[in-house]
Design an enzyme around this catalytic site. Structure first.
Site, PDB file in Angstrom:
ATOM      1  N   LYS A 166       0.811  -1.166  -0.063  1.00  0.00           N
ATOM      2  CA  LYS A 166      -0.030  -0.042   0.016  1.00  0.00           C
ATOM      3  C   LYS A 166       0.761   1.285   0.042  1.00  0.00           C
ATOM      4  CE  LYS A 166      -0.422  -0.125   4.949  1.00  0.00           C
ATOM      5  NZ  LYS A 166      -1.306  -0.220   6.124  1.00  0.00           N
TER       6      LYS A 166
ATOM      7  N   TYR B 197      14.435  32.021   2.728  1.00  0.00           N
ATOM      8  CA  TYR B 197      13.209  32.685   3.096  1.00  0.00           C
ATOM      9  C   TYR B 197      12.851  32.901   4.415  1.00  0.00           C
ATOM     10  CZ  TYR B 197      10.928  31.471  -1.434  1.00  0.00           C
ATOM     11  OH  TYR B 197      10.668  31.048  -2.725  1.00  0.00           O
TER      12      TYR B 197
END
Length: 821
Positions: A492, A716
């Site tokens: 999965k 940033y």
């Protein structure tokens, strides 16, 4: 030399023909895209549900093909001149008839192999064991179908001393066709399992079809432990004159297995053979390999080999590569790695694969000396050169003293080197770029060194998946299971970020029993990719029920609502006994029926023949945490109580499973009939970290290096602050790739040239910056986010999370590169 002309073949096939000239035929052509020698090829226009070979005849004519076997009227092709046409009723049957006639010309031992699993590995191992003594022809790769078998048997030549062919079927009547083509003198029936079960009533039905391969064999080898196989063979009158050669660990047999001792990476197998004690040691520990090795063992004993010699050869067995590995290389190249296999048959197949690749304009073949061919050297390399010259090869590179002696046979642009080291030394000078490169070499030439160089990458973020490590970890957990316990592996969430199809394909090859996915679309993707294993869907949703039924995906039934909705879907599709898996809630309190629901559940199941219980299972909440062991044990006890009540009142038995990866490690007493392996497959374990191998390596490279003064900031919001002149490296990986933003500002680090470089400033969407002050590094150098030297679990600890989250968070835009050591 056996020569076939178009007139010979037309006479054999007894069809209507238009023969304008009598060509000699060397190659059988089925795929219009793989034309390499048009003048001496015979094209069979096969017709299938979604293709018709007749549609490509005109294109083939333009490519120079002049010989055709067709099932349409010859008059349909009257406008094509200078051609030979043979019209038959069925082109596939005509192909099989021609090759059956070819097989009849050989009076040599022919080993035929069938069974549900292990055919290809067994064939390749027999080849490895016998190649020093015999000139062998074998099925290339997994060519075991109605088309693959004829192509394999056509490879028989006058100097062939022994042949090994595998045969697989998926429908009734197919094995009788293959028996006429292979005509095995020695048969091996490997085992019986679920593969291709959908077209057979039950296992007995499938066995009765498969054993038709051996109805005219002189000898038949099989394992008596598969009692259904034993019963079918013993009760079949066609085997009354056949010498049955058997092995078993349970019942009297020619080779009786008395013990198996698994050690670090190897297994010692002891047995009695005709009253004599014998043993072998193989470099594998998984049960599938042990079974395959014993089949090889009894074959060699039967052929008269001394056991000491067998043991020596068995110890040298090497893993069998599943497929040609296709990877992105440097300099805009694609690399096809087939560097452990070198013979004419597999070379032809690999070359066909090479010329199908259209992603780059040029094609390069790197080929080593061909060993143990059984042919006179000059004749061998003349045959190799003729084959290579007919293919669309732009550059040919020969490696080895033998092939170099016959360099004049090879046309186009050629290079020759005495050995691999000389090739590696000169590789930069060859300036190979914009090419598809096929690496084809005998194992001793160590072409993996060349492969590594060709596949080096710069300025690129990749997640490398080590398939050998996956196999190692799988085998390790298999070794922890009690005999007969099935294995369900979780694929999965894109196989925990590792790539769902590639991992599932490997797992199917290694004979796991089940795969589990989270949602139906993952299972559908696997079916489209050719995965045939049973697949359990853990989170079935109502809109996908019809799709699940269509693709044979088995749902987890966890509530009465899902029970009723899926029952309606099964009724709507007019199906009975559709396999389902019942989820019990024993304390996880996520999904599943609670203890108070059991009576109602049993009542509903009694009146719902449309659903067949394949398994009943539950999920452990804290199997990896010792301080919760009492709770885990209480979960197991409740599971036993609930499932036992279901078995008793439903008067049936079913597979039960509750253990996950950590449960397999810590609670072996609760293995029941099946276990579920998840994160452990990828090398993550609290108990066995030193026994497992790392599977995944996330890496990138340095895009740019700058020197920043202490008055400046980085990134940033100016979060990256420095107190001294600092060397900064920018890496092309950011939070959009799965590098968690919480690792910003010194919390995270990467490994560059053996030293850790802390992340400085905020991680950007596509990039991040690291402090490499004091580290010798250049632009283009590799940076490891996690891998062998910096384990994934260490990164997870820094994030105060679990490895699952890190793995599943790797974006799909990060390229996955698969390799097998």
């Amino acid at each position: 030399m056996i020569v076939y002309t178009t007139k010979d073949i037309a006479s054999l096939l007894k069809g209507k023909s238009r023969i304008e000239f009598n060509d000699e035929i060397t190659y059988l052509l089925l795929d219009s895209r793989t034309v390499s020698s048009p003048a001496d090829s015979l094209f069979f226009a096969l017709v299938g549900d979604r293709h018709n070979g007749h549609d490509y005849i005109e294109d083939l004519h333009k490519k120079g093909v002049r010989n055709f076997v067709i099932s349409q009227s010859i008059d349909n092709f009257s406008h094509l001149k200078s051609c030979n046409f043979i019209q038959v009723e069925n082109t596939l049957k005509a192909l099989q008839l021609l090759v059956a006639s070819h097989r009849a010309k050989f009076k040599i031992p022919v080993i035929g192999i069938t069974g549900s699993n292990g055919k290809t590995v067994l064939k390749e191992w027999i080849f490895q064991l016998l190649q020093d003594d015999k000139n062998i022809v074998r099925s290339p790769k997994s060519y075991n179908s109605q088309i693959g078998v004829p192509l394999s048997v056509w490879l028989l030549k006058e100097n062939t001393e022994i042949a090994i062919f595998e045969a697989g079927i998926s429908n009734l009547g197919e094995m009788s066709n293959l028996e006429k083509i292979i005509k095995p003198t020695i048969g091996i029936f490997t085992n019986i399992g679920d593969a291709h079960q959908e077209n057979f009533i039950d296992y007995k039905h499938k066995i009765s079809e498969k054993i038709k391969l051996f109805e005219n064999s002189e000898f038949l080898i099989y394992c008596r432990d598969y009692q259904l196989i034993e019963t079918q063979i013993q009760s079949n009158k066609n085997f009354e004159e056949t010498k049955l050669v058997t092995w078993s660990a349970k019942y009297p047999a020619d080779l009786f297995i008395t013990g198996k001792t698994k050690q670090e990476g190897s297994t010692l197998i002891k047995a009695k053979y005709i009253g004599k004690e014998v043993e072998i040691n193989i470099p594998f520990i998984d049960e599938a390999s042990i079974e395959n090795a014993i089949h090889c063992w009894i074959l060699m004993l039967f052929l008269g080999y001394d056991n000491s010699d067998i043991n020596r050869r068995m110890s040298l067995l090497s893993p069998v590569a599943m497929r040609l590995e296709l990877k992105e290389g440097n300099n805009n190249c694609t690399v096809i790695n087939d560097s452990y296999n070198s013979d004419i048959g597999s070379l032809n197949i690999a070359l066909d694969f090479l010329i199908q690749q259209q992603q780059q304009p040029h094609r390069v073949l790197i080929l080593s000396d061909i060993l143990q061919s059984g042919k006179e050297e000059k004749s061998l390399y003349l045959e190799v050169a003729n084959l290579v010259n007919k293919k669309q090869i732009d550059h040919f590179i020969g490696v080895g003293t033998a092939i170099s002696r016959f360099s004049e046979f090879f046309k186009n642009k050629t290079y020759f080197f005495s050995g691999t080291d000389e090739l590696i030394e000169n590789l930069p000078k060859l300036k190979i770029r914009d090419s598809v490169i096929l690496l084809k070499g005998a194992r001793r030439f160590q072409f993996e060194k060349v492969s590594t160089l060709l596949q080096q990458k710069a300025h690129e973020t990749v997640l490398e998946i080590n398939l050998s490590a996956v196999t190692h970890n799988l085998n390790f957990f298999k070794s922890k299971l009690n005999p007969g316990v099935k294995l369900n592996v979780m694929v999965k969430a894109f196989s925990y970020g590792s790539g769902i199809f590639e991992i599932a394909n490997l797992l199917e090859f290694h004979r796991v029993d089940y795969l589990s996915v989270a949602f139906a679309d993952e299972g559908v993707e696997l079916r489209k990719g050719g995965i045939n294993l049973p697949i359990l869907v853990l989170n079935p949703e109502e809109p996908s029920f019809d799709l699940m039924i269509e693709n044979r995906l088995e749902p987890e039934i966890f509530s009465f609502r899902i029970f009723d909705l899926f029952k309606e879907a099964v009724n709507r599709n007019h199906i009975n006994h559709f396999p389902v898996h019942i989820k019990l809630d024993t304390g996880m309190h996520r999904l599943g029926f609670c203890e108070k629901d059991i009576d109602e559940l049993i009542s509903r199941l009694k009146h719902t023949p449309q659903l067949k219980i394949c398994s009943v299972f539950s999920h452990l909440a804290a199997s990896d945490e010792k301080n919760h062991d009492d709770f885990t044990k209480s979960q197991i006890e409740l599971f036993v109580k609930m499932s036992s009540k279901m078995e008793k009142e439903l008067k049936t038995s079913f597979v039960k499973h509750i253990l996950n990866s950590a449960g397999i490690e810590r609670f072996p007493q609760a293995q029941f009939e099946m276990v579920r392996l998840g994160i452990g497959l990828y090398g993550i374990s609290n108990s066995y970290a030193d026994k497992l191998r790392n599977v995944s390596t996330l890496k990138t490279s340095i895009s740019q290096i700058k020197t920043i003064e202490n008055t400046e900031t980085i990134g940033y919001s100016r979060k990256g602050k420095i107190s001294q002149t600092t060397s900064i490296a920018t890496l092309p990986i950011g939070y959009a790739d799965g590098l968690n933003r919480r690792l910003s500002n010194g919390l995270g680090k990467v490994l560059i040239n053996g030293s850790f470089a802390p992340i400085i400033g905020n991680i950007c969407m596509d990039m991040c910056m690291v402090d490499i002050t004091g580290i010798e590094a250049e632009e283009g150098d590799e940076a490891i986010i996690f891998g062998d030297q910096y384990p994934l679990n260490k990164l997870a600890e820094q994030l105060e999370t679990i490895p699952y989250e890190v793995m599943t968070g790797i974006s799909r835009r990060v390229k996955r590169v698969y390799y097998q050591e």
